[in-house]
Design an enzyme around this catalytic site. Structure first.
Site, PDB file in Angstrom:
ATOM      1  N   HIS A 148      -2.317   1.028   6.817  1.00  0.00           N
ATOM      2  CA  HIS A 148      -2.720   0.980   5.420  1.00  0.00           C
ATOM      3  C   HIS A 148      -2.991   2.395   4.928  1.00  0.00           C
ATOM      4  O   HIS A 148      -3.392   3.274   5.699  1.00  0.00           O
ATOM      5  CB  HIS A 148      -3.977   0.118   5.261  1.00  0.00           C
ATOM      6  CG  HIS A 148      -4.284  -0.232   3.840  1.00  0.00           C
ATOM      7  ND1 HIS A 148      -3.562  -1.167   3.131  1.00  0.00           N
ATOM      8  CD2 HIS A 148      -5.228   0.246   2.980  1.00  0.00           C
ATOM      9  CE1 HIS A 148      -4.050  -1.259   1.901  1.00  0.00           C
ATOM     10  NE2 HIS A 148      -5.057  -0.405   1.787  1.00  0.00           N
ATOM     11  N   HIS A 173      -5.777   1.924  -3.989  1.00  0.00           N
ATOM     12  CA  HIS A 173      -4.796   1.374  -3.051  1.00  0.00           C
ATOM     13  C   HIS A 173      -4.429  -0.042  -3.454  1.00  0.00           C
ATOM     14  O   HIS A 173      -5.111  -0.674  -4.262  1.00  0.00           O
ATOM     15  CB  HIS A 173      -5.365   1.389  -1.623  1.00  0.00           C
ATOM     16  CG  HIS A 173      -6.577   0.534  -1.424  1.00  0.00           C
ATOM     17  ND1 HIS A 173      -6.780  -0.244  -0.315  1.00  0.00           N
ATOM     18  CD2 HIS A 173      -7.670   0.316  -2.217  1.00  0.00           C
ATOM     19  CE1 HIS A 173      -7.939  -0.881  -0.409  1.00  0.00           C
ATOM     20  NE2 HIS A 173      -8.497  -0.556  -1.545  1.00  0.00           N
ATOM     21  N   CYS A 178       0.814  -1.223   0.000  1.00  0.00           N
ATOM     22  CA  CYS A 178       0.000   0.000   0.000  1.00  0.00           C
ATOM     23  C   CYS A 178       0.844   1.269   0.000  1.00  0.00           C
ATOM     24  O   CYS A 178       0.685   2.147  -0.848  1.00  0.00           O
ATOM     25  CB  CYS A 178      -0.984  -0.008   1.173  1.00  0.00           C
ATOM     26  SG  CYS A 178      -0.200  -0.008   2.817  1.00  0.00           S
TER      27      CYS A 178
END
Length: 234
Positions: A176, A188, A126
């Site tokens: 994240h 993402h 990510c």
């Protein structure tokens, strides 16, 4: 007589090196777990800490540490010009955000999988995707999601605009990150455990699909990139 590994270490006499090709940096001297990747052209410094099969380094652009296998030392050359961080005004960064988004969208169009530590594509994690997207236009971010959260300018979710970062995780730490696309959507890279395996688009809503809802429940906040990272160790 010096062993082959010792000879390789003592041949590292420059203070700064440049990668001749994409290079894997590992999280331990055993070189089994990927920590991050360095794209060809990146700069790094070699530390005095070395084990039987690897030497500890840190990347100049984002201060990120890792271990390089002795087998990969041939991918390094002494830097002829030392790394210098670019200084970009917030207004300049704002103009570049459409290209940042375009990079992430193009990466999504390529066959890809989630790769912990991936930063050079086609497989990213990510924060690796975020770093790669921004550096494609000359803007450096720190490497990990929690570092990126600490680096950006905090904003309210109601203030989100294209190119902002959204963060997810636990109440204690961001684990994240995604890039906001507008209209409640963000792009993402996420792993199989969250229902995807690679780059995708989700929405910041309880009304989305199962993956979007799962991440929405972990939403921590958002931030705006207003500067490029300046290394502390140079």
């Amino acid at each position: 007589m010096l062993s082959n590994s010792e000879s390789q270490i003592f041949n590292l006499t420059a203070s700064e090196y440049q990668c001749l090709a994409h290079l894997n940096l590992y999280d331990s001297p055993g070189c089994t777990g990927l920590a991050t990747q360095a794209a060809a052209g990146r700069h790094l410094q070699v530390t005095s800490n070395h084990q039987d099969t690897a030497v500890e380094v840190y990347l100049c652009e984002d201060d990120y540490p890792g271990w390089v296998s002795f087998a990969d030392l041939g991918l390094l050359q002494p830097a002829t010009v030392y790394y210098q961080a670019a200084t970009l005004a917030e207004t300049e960064i704002k103009k570049l955000l459409p290209k940042v988004i375009a990079f992430a969208q193009k990466a999504m169009e390529q066959p890809n999988e989630y790769l912990w530590g991936g930063t050079v594509g086609p497989n990213y994690d990510c924060s690796g995707l975020m770093q790669a997207a921004f550096v494609s236009v000359g803007i450096w971010l720190p490497r990990d999601a929690y570092q990126q959260e600490a680096f950006v300018q905090p904003i309210q979710l109601s203030e989100l605009v294209l190119g902002d970062l959204v963060f997810f995780g636990t109440p204690k730490k961001a684990t994240h990150v995604g890039l906001y696309l507008g209209d409640g959507a963000y792009i993402h890279s996420s792993g199989k455990a969250q229902g995807r395996n690679g780059i995708g688009i989700d929405v910041l809503s309880e009304q989305g699909d199962a993956v979007s809802r799962s991440y929405y429940q972990q939403l921590r906040g958002a931030g705006r990139v207003v500067k490029s990272y300046e290394p502390k160790r140079i």
